[in-house]
Design a protein around this motif. Structure first.
Motif: not given
Length: 265
Positions: A169-174
């Protein structure tokens, strides 16, 4: 041919670190992202004095910007209108030896992974979609010697982040980001140099946040920086290195360089 990529996070601030890196690792080509300066502000003389006299720069005041410095002659370069916001985020460089290099700085995307609520994230998704379309339309994928590299701002695999479960749920690994990057990867049948030589079950990173009190002890990293090669170069990959020690250099970027060696020409 030894090629390196590094999000330098201000080339004028970190020129001494870049020159130290060039002395210690001696790549033939160094691609930079987030140079944060206009073309006339780029420290061209310092790089030329170090032997990197061939240069291509696409700068922008205060933000973004990409550049390539090389010991090998550059035949031509193109600044593509690739970004919908007209940011300087892509350089296409053709070397005299026939290699094409694409230097990308994909938007970071802000903190909220919802394109409806966060225009920066919407921009990032659009950029990744354009990346797929750009190479999907090309018909020379199997024969052209092409390198795509840079700060792609996506950690695509489970072991490209310190905690797959917590980072979903963190930008860069969604999932939406990793899916779009996977589509871009498949569009030209790229080979990821790092993961060609480092098994997918091994954790490996190229970025550690400035927010960590002790980045090395916590080791909560992400692999955001990549070097991909076209099928014509897949069998020519010789080595890769992520220069983790540089994260500990004084006043370093939060990214570290990634290096690839390929047999070319």
């Amino acid at each position: 041919m030894k090629i390196a990529t590094w999000n330098i996070n201000s080339v004028r601030l970190r020129e001494p670190l870049a020159l130290r890196f060039l002395r210690e690792h001696a790549p033939d080509v160094l691609a930079l992202q987030e140079i944060k300066c206009t073309n006339d502000q780029f420290p061209a003389k310092g790089f030329a004095k170090a032997g990197y006299v061939h240069q291509a720069v696409s700068g922008q005041k205060a933000n973004h910007g990409v550049a390539v410095v090389s010991r090998l002659p550059i035949k031509d370069f193109k600044i593509d209108a690739f970004c919908r916001e007209s940011h300087c985020r892509h350089l296409r460089v053709l070397f005299e030896n026939g290699l094409e290099l694409n230097d990308f700085y994909v938007p970071a995307g802000g903190d909220i992974p919802d394109p409806a609520l966060n225009p920066k994230f919407d921009h990032k998704l659009d950029f990744l979609a354009r990346l797929e379309k750009e190479f999907k339309k090309r018909k020379d994928g199997k024969v052209a010697p092409v390198v795509l590299l840079g700060d792609l701002n996506v950690a695509p695999l489970e072991n490209d982040v310190w905690s797959h479960k917590q980072m979903l749920r963190v930008v860069s690994h969604t999932p939406v980001e990793t899916k779009l990057l996977a589509a871009a990867y498949a569009a030209y049948d790229w080979a990821d140099v790092t993961r060609t030589l480092v098994p997918p079950d091994k954790k490996i990173y190229s970025w550690w946040s400035y927010r960590a009190a002790d980045w090395e002890a916590s080791d909560r990293g992400r692999r955001l920086d990549h070097i991909w090669v076209s099928p014509a170069l897949r069998g020519q990959i010789r080595s890769q290195q992520i220069v983790k020690k540089m994260r500990g250099w004084e006043k370093c970027s939060d990214h570290v360089p990634v290096i690839a060696e390929i047999d070319f020409p």
